[in-house]
Structures are given as C-alpha cells and as structure tokens.
Design a protein around this motif. Structure first.
Motif, PDB file in Angstrom:
ATOM      1  N   GLY A  42       0.808  -1.217   0.000  1.00 24.43           N
ATOM      2  CA  GLY A  42       0.000   0.000   0.000  1.00 24.43           C
ATOM      3  C   GLY A  42       0.839   1.263   0.000  1.00 24.43           C
ATOM      4  N   CYS A  43       0.137   2.386  -0.011  1.00 24.39           N
ATOM      5  CA  CYS A  43       0.825   3.681   0.016  1.00 24.39           C
ATOM      6  C   CYS A  43       1.226   4.016   1.452  1.00 24.39           C
ATOM      7  CB  CYS A  43      -0.085   4.781  -0.539  1.00 24.39           C
ATOM      8  SG  CYS A  43       0.749   6.387  -0.660  1.00 24.39           S
ATOM      9  N   ALA A  44       2.305   4.779   1.580  1.00 25.06           N
ATOM     10  CA  ALA A  44       2.784   5.184   2.905  1.00 25.06           C
ATOM     11  C   ALA A  44       1.897   6.261   3.527  1.00 25.06           C
ATOM     12  CB  ALA A  44       4.220   5.696   2.794  1.00 25.06           C
ATOM     13  N   ASP A  45       0.955   6.779   2.770  1.00 26.59           N
ATOM     14  CA  ASP A  45       0.063   7.850   3.236  1.00 26.59           C
ATOM     15  C   ASP A  45      -0.556   7.516   4.597  1.00 26.59           C
ATOM     16  OD1 ASP A  45      -2.399   9.516   3.496  1.00 26.59           O
ATOM     17  OD2 ASP A  45      -1.852  10.158   1.466  1.00 26.59           O
ATOM     18  N   SER A  46      -0.475   8.469   5.528  1.00 27.96           N
ATOM     19  CA  SER A  46      -0.956   8.248   6.907  1.00 27.96           C
ATOM     20  C   SER A  46      -2.459   8.003   6.980  1.00 27.96           C
ATOM     21  CB  SER A  46      -0.607   9.456   7.781  1.00 27.96           C
ATOM     22  OG  SER A  46      -1.275  10.608   7.300  1.00 27.96           O
ATOM     23  N   ILE A  67       5.793   5.027  -1.105  1.00 24.39           N
ATOM     24  CA  ILE A  67       5.064   6.131  -1.731  1.00 24.39           C
ATOM     25  C   ILE A  67       4.391   5.654  -3.018  1.00 24.39           C
ATOM     26  CG2 ILE A  67       5.383   8.344  -2.939  1.00 24.39           C
ATOM     27  CD1 ILE A  67       7.400   9.001  -0.641  1.00 24.39           C
ATOM     28  N   ALA A  68       3.077   5.775  -3.039  1.00 23.99           N
ATOM     29  CA  ALA A  68       2.228   5.420  -4.191  1.00 23.99           C
ATOM     30  C   ALA A  68       2.185   3.927  -4.501  1.00 23.99           C
ATOM     31  CB  ALA A  68       2.613   6.220  -5.434  1.00 23.99           C
ATOM     32  N   ASN A  69       2.366   3.096  -3.452  1.00 26.44           N
ATOM     33  CA  ASN A  69       2.196   1.628  -3.579  1.00 26.44           C
ATOM     34  C   ASN A  69       2.792   1.065  -4.859  1.00 26.44           C
ATOM     35  OD1 ASN A  69      -0.688   3.213  -3.620  1.00 26.44           O
ATOM     36  ND2 ASN A  69      -0.481   1.951  -5.481  1.00 26.44           N
ATOM     37  N   GLY A  98      -4.056   1.153  -3.752  1.00 26.61           N
ATOM     38  CA  GLY A  98      -3.798   2.578  -3.953  1.00 26.61           C
ATOM     39  C   GLY A  98      -4.932   3.379  -3.351  1.00 26.61           C
ATOM     40  N   HIS A  99      -4.887   4.675  -3.528  1.00 31.74           N
ATOM     41  CA  HIS A  99      -5.973   5.502  -2.989  1.00 31.74           C
ATOM     42  C   HIS A  99      -6.135   6.778  -3.796  1.00 31.74           C
ATOM     43  CE1 HIS A  99      -3.390   8.565  -0.923  1.00 31.74           C
ATOM     44  NE2 HIS A  99      -2.502   7.615  -1.097  1.00 31.74           N
ATOM     45  N   TYR A 100      -7.409   7.203  -3.901  1.00 33.03           N
ATOM     46  CA  TYR A 100      -7.679   8.476  -4.587  1.00 33.03           C
ATOM     47  C   TYR A 100      -7.016   9.591  -3.790  1.00 33.03           C
ATOM     48  CZ  TYR A 100     -11.132   5.729  -7.130  1.00 33.03           C
ATOM     49  OH  TYR A 100     -11.740   4.773  -7.901  1.00 33.03           O
ATOM     50  N   GLY A 101      -6.579  10.605  -4.481  1.00 37.35           N
ATOM     51  CA  GLY A 101      -5.940  11.731  -3.813  1.00 37.35           C
ATOM     52  C   GLY A 101      -4.495  11.461  -3.441  1.00 37.35           C
ATOM     53  N   CYS A 102      -3.889  10.449  -4.057  1.00 32.51           N
ATOM     54  CA  CYS A 102      -2.508  10.074  -3.718  1.00 32.51           C
ATOM     55  C   CYS A 102      -1.521  11.154  -4.183  1.00 32.51           C
ATOM     56  CB  CYS A 102      -2.157   8.739  -4.378  1.00 32.51           C
ATOM     57  SG  CYS A 102      -0.509   8.138  -3.951  1.00 32.51           S
ATOM     58  N   GLY A 103      -0.751  11.677  -3.240  1.00 31.47           N
ATOM     59  CA  GLY A 103       0.192  12.753  -3.552  1.00 31.47           C
ATOM     60  C   GLY A 103       1.262  12.341  -4.544  1.00 31.47           C
ATOM     61  N   GLY A 104       1.702  11.082  -4.455  1.00 32.16           N
ATOM     62  CA  GLY A 104       2.734  10.592  -5.372  1.00 32.16           C
ATOM     63  C   GLY A 104       2.229  10.549  -6.802  1.00 32.16           C
TER      64      GLY A 104
HETATM   65 CO    CO Z   1      -0.544   7.859  -1.711  1.00 29.06          CO
END
Ligand code: CO
Length: 211
Positions: A42-46, A67-69, A98-104
């Motif tokens: 997965g993404c590292a996003d908190s 970052i960005a899976n 993954g996830h919508y709004g992913c910064g990467g």
């Molecule tokens: Co992300």
C-alpha cells in the motif's frame, strides 16, 4: 516531549491491556509464529492504515508500504518482503491498494521537480505514458487524476506478476491471487479494480518466464 508523542506510548499500554482482556492468550499465541494469508502493498500515506481499514488484527496481514504503492523491480525492500511472503509465509493473496488523492500519483501528473523523490515518481510517469491515449481524453483534471490512480494500481498488479518470485510460485503450482484495490479517503470504502491475476496468461509474451 509534546503531548501527542507521549500519548502514543500511553495508547499502546491501553491497547495491550485491552487485547489481553479480550483474549488472555492473544500475545502468547502470536509470539509463537505468524501465518498471515495476505500480503498488502500500500501507500505510505498516513490516511491509509492497512490493518485498520480492513478490520484485520495482528498476525493477519503482512505489510509493505511505500510512496504510491509501487512495485519496482530493483527495490530490494519490496522484493524481500514479496519473497518472504510468497516462499516462507505462503500467502494466498497479494493486494496492491492505492488511494484516490494520492500525492505521489498527483506529482507524477505534473512537471514540477520535488527532489530525490522525482526518481521514484518517474516510475509512476511510466504508467501515464502507457495509458496516455486514455488519460489525455479526460478533460476534467480530478477525473483524470482518479483514473490515473486506478490505472497505476492495475499496472502494479501486472508488475507483481512479472516478478520472478510470482512466476516461480505459479509455475510450482502455488495458488496466489494478485488483486488491485483503490481506497477512497472521502468515504472510507475500497473499490476492487477487478484486475485479479492467478497466472501469467495475460502478461505480454515477452514477460513470461519459461521456468
Ligand atoms: Co498515496
């Protein structure tokens, strides 16, 4: 020390106490071994905590986050996690979430340099290039961003299938399903991208290893 930091250790004491209250043998059982049926990439996003959003308990999910899976074939950390999960733990499912709004992924859509991370994000730009004809027809930027997130997840599922680790396992008759999911931070729900792979049949012939 600040309040939030101290709170973390207090939270941990409380959590451990509650686990034992629920199941006195909880830590004793876990300390023997692990046998998780799932590997999560997965993404590292908190905002996308693996276990929490799928209601999984300790011992149920083996986790790798970056970052960005991304599934990058020269990433020793990802390869080592995958190798251990497949060959030692014998997981049945690998989920790229993954996830919508992913910064990467967002950064990959732009041309603004961010720093060292540009070299990581470059791999996400490859996904854009592969799907340029579809993505460039989406006028609305947010919709194009959402679609880019979905396509990037699907691409990582294919990249997983291309690894020698997964192809060897399939060749040896090991049953492993690779899945692509996209999580929405806005409603907390996961969208299964329905791109599950169980063998390398759908890989371009050039990627199919004759093991
Ligand atoms: Co992300």
């Amino acid at each position: 020390m600040d309040f939030f930091y101290n709170q973390l250790l207090d939270n941990n004491k409380e959590w451990a106490k509650n686990q034992v209250k629920r199941d006195p043998e909880f830590f004793k059982n876990l300390s023997h071994s692990q046998k998780p049926p799932v590997l999560w990439i997965g993404c590292a996003d908190s905002r996308v905590p693996a276990n929490e959003i799928i209601g999984a308990r300790s011992g149920e999910v083996f986790v790798h986050r970056n970052i960005a899976n991304m599934v990058i074939h020269s990433d020793m950390s990802m390869l080592s996690v995958l190798d251990y999960a497949v060959n030692i733990l014998k997981v049945k499912h690998v989920i790229v979430c993954g996830h919508y709004g992913c910064g990467g992924v967002k950064a990959a859509m732009t041309n603004k340099p961010v720093g060292l991370i540009d070299n990581w994000i470059r791999h996400i730009k490859d996904t854009y290039r592969f799907h340029k004809s579809e993505l460039d027809t989406i006028q609305e930027e947010d919709s194009r961003f959402d679609r880019f997130v979905e396509l990037n997840v699907q691409e990582q599922v294919f990249d997983l299938a291309k690894t020698s680790i997964i192809q060897n396992a399939w060749e040896n008759g090991q049953e492993i399903h690779l899945h692509g999911w996209v999580y929405s931070i806005q409603d907390g729900l996961i969208r299964d991208q329905k791109c599950t792979l169980k063998n390398n049949d759908s890989l371009d012939i050039v990627y199919q290893l004759e093991i």
